[in-house]
Enzyme design. Structure first.
Site, mmCIF file in Angstrom:
data_model
loop_
_atom_site.group_PDB
_atom_site.id
_atom_site.type_symbol
_atom_site.label_atom_id
_atom_site.label_comp_id
_atom_site.label_asym_id
_atom_site.label_seq_id
_atom_site.Cartn_x
_atom_site.Cartn_y
_atom_site.Cartn_z
ATOM 1 N N ILE A 50 -29.269 -3.034 22.731
ATOM 2 C CA ILE A 50 -30.404 -2.691 21.872
ATOM 3 C C ILE A 50 -30.968 -1.329 22.269
ATOM 4 O O ILE A 50 -30.786 -0.868 23.395
ATOM 5 C CB ILE A 50 -31.528 -3.745 21.928
ATOM 6 C CG1 ILE A 50 -32.094 -3.859 23.361
ATOM 7 C CG2 ILE A 50 -31.032 -5.096 21.440
ATOM 8 C CD1 ILE A 50 -33.288 -4.791 23.462
ATOM 9 N N HIS A 107 -26.214 -7.867 21.089
ATOM 10 C CA HIS A 107 -25.644 -7.322 22.327
ATOM 11 C C HIS A 107 -26.589 -6.217 22.805
ATOM 12 O O HIS A 107 -27.707 -6.491 23.198
ATOM 13 C CB HIS A 107 -24.226 -6.819 22.049
ATOM 14 C CG HIS A 107 -23.359 -6.753 23.255
ATOM 15 N ND1 HIS A 107 -21.987 -6.611 23.184
ATOM 16 C CD2 HIS A 107 -23.646 -6.780 24.579
ATOM 17 C CE1 HIS A 107 -21.481 -6.568 24.410
ATOM 18 N NE2 HIS A 107 -22.474 -6.657 25.270
ATOM 19 N N ASN A 166 -20.534 -2.177 22.443
ATOM 20 C CA ASN A 166 -21.245 -2.820 23.545
ATOM 21 C C ASN A 166 -22.718 -2.447 23.556
ATOM 22 O O ASN A 166 -23.587 -3.295 23.480
ATOM 23 C CB ASN A 166 -20.586 -2.437 24.871
ATOM 24 C CG ASN A 166 -21.181 -3.170 26.056
ATOM 25 O OD1 ASN A 166 -22.343 -2.970 26.402
ATOM 26 N ND2 ASN A 166 -20.389 -4.024 26.690
ATOM 27 N N ASP A 167 -22.999 -1.140 23.645
ATOM 28 C CA ASP A 167 -24.378 -0.704 23.792
ATOM 29 C C ASP A 167 -24.642 0.501 22.905
ATOM 30 O O ASP A 167 -23.713 1.117 22.367
ATOM 31 C CB ASP A 167 -24.668 -0.378 25.255
ATOM 32 C CG ASP A 167 -26.151 -0.363 25.585
ATOM 33 O OD1 ASP A 167 -26.943 -0.848 24.767
ATOM 34 O OD2 ASP A 167 -26.512 0.141 26.663
ATOM 35 N N ASN A 218 -19.454 0.877 28.767
ATOM 36 C CA ASN A 218 -20.374 -0.248 28.675
ATOM 37 C C ASN A 218 -21.789 0.232 28.354
ATOM 38 O O ASN A 218 -22.053 0.696 27.255
ATOM 39 C CB ASN A 218 -20.343 -1.045 29.979
ATOM 40 C CG ASN A 218 -20.677 -2.501 29.803
ATOM 41 O OD1 ASN A 218 -19.803 -3.295 29.459
ATOM 42 N ND2 ASN A 218 -21.915 -2.881 30.028
ATOM 43 N N ASP A 254 -22.991 -2.563 34.757
ATOM 44 C CA ASP A 254 -23.090 -3.104 33.408
ATOM 45 C C ASP A 254 -23.974 -2.208 32.532
ATOM 46 O O ASP A 254 -23.486 -1.281 31.891
ATOM 47 C CB ASP A 254 -23.622 -4.532 33.456
ATOM 48 C CG ASP A 254 -23.294 -5.329 32.210
ATOM 49 O OD1 ASP A 254 -23.206 -4.731 31.128
ATOM 50 O OD2 ASP A 254 -23.131 -6.562 32.304
ATOM 51 N N ASN A 255 -25.268 -2.453 32.500
ATOM 52 C CA ASN A 255 -26.157 -1.669 31.642
ATOM 53 C C ASN A 255 -27.082 -0.765 32.446
ATOM 54 O O ASN A 255 -27.396 -1.047 33.601
ATOM 55 C CB ASN A 255 -26.982 -2.614 30.755
ATOM 56 C CG ASN A 255 -26.129 -3.266 29.691
ATOM 57 O OD1 ASN A 255 -25.640 -2.615 28.784
ATOM 58 N ND2 ASN A 255 -25.935 -4.573 29.829
#
Length: 281
Positions: free
Chosen positions: A43, A41, A94-95, A150, A195-196
């Protein structure tokens, strides 16, 4: 949400943006690591004083959450697995953003792991997710009250943490305290699902991979696919940050953008399940 390779285990790819025509290549993972259940997921990387690169990977083997630590072997273009980190607070991770050897912040995007309870959590918008800090000496929740925490990243000066709340469509700007806690400074509200996040190494701007239409993402229709959107947020700490669109597409080229990164005028956009797009700015 579709999977175009449901029977394939997860992989880590390398793209060298210094090359004239960058191409993605799969990094070989050392023996002794369970590659069959690898489900990566978020990194993050850490480079030590000897310039050794360590890759930290959020992994979901068998629907669980762990953090895997790899050493990157540049000459061999491979990853050597060093350690698996588990903890009771590492659920629905998630992150991740790494600060030092086995020191990182991580986001939890859902409180429940049961599918039906997860749906109820989303419908009631419970705001029970959080950011945690992990080190070998201490593991604790350092920020909470998110609808769905997230993507997470850190400012160039390492003083601020940026957290995307995808369901709330915003970015939280948080200051790092001496005890690793996070103190919220502001919230940047956006009109898209964030999201990211990454930070432009040249300017400190925040880049956000976004989803302009949640329903198209969740209920996939190949005839009307989800679009993609990348935003740039400038002057993040100011009273009025500037928000501009770096990339937008209705899904005809790129579906479900989830992250974007820039390097020397080159843009790389990743997606949840579709493809990676490379272009020059």
């Amino acid at each position: 949400m579709p999977s175009f390779a449901p029977d394939e285990p997860g992989k880590i790819f390398l793209i060298d943006l210094n090359e004239q025509n960058p191409r993605a290549q799969t990094l070989k993972i050392s023996d002794g690591f369970d590659k069959a259940s690898f489900n990566p997921h978020g990194i993050s990387t850490f480079i030590d004083k000897d310039h050794i690169v360590y890759l930290y990977v959020v992994n979901h083997p068998h629907m669980k959450s762990t953090v895997e630590i790899f050493k990157f072997e540049e000459q061999q273009r491979s990853l050597v697995h060093l350690k698996t980190i588990k903890h009771k607070l590492l659920k629905s991770v998630n992150d991740i953003v790494v600060l030092g050897p086995e020191q990182f912040y991580a986001t939890r995007d859902h409180y429940f792991t049961n599918f039906f309870l997860l749906l109820l959590e989303m419908l009631l918008d419970l705001h029970w997710t959080y950011v945690l800090f992990y080190s070998p000496q201490e593991v604790k929740v350092v920020a909470q009250g998110f609808s769905s925490a997230n993507g997470i990243t850190i400012s160039l000066d390492n003083k601020y943490i940026y957290v995307a709340d995808v369901a709330a469509k915003n970015i939280h700007v948080m200051k790092r305290d001496d005890n690793w806690d996070l103190t919220q400074q502001k919230v940047i509200q956006l009109d898209t699902l964030v999201d990211n996040l990454t930070v432009d190494p040249a300017t400190g701007d925040v880049l956000a991979g976004c989803h302009p239409n949640a329903m198209k993402l969740l209920i996939y229709n190949p005839e009307d696919p989800p679009g993609s959107e990348v935003l740039r947020i400038q002057n993040v700490l100011s009273k009025n940050p500037g928000v501009s669109t770096v990339y937008a597409n209705n899904g005809s080229v790129l579906q479900g953008s989830s992250v974007a990164s820039v390097y020397h005028g080159k843009l790389l956009i990743g997606t949840i399940f579709h493809r990676v797009l490379y272009c020059e700015l």
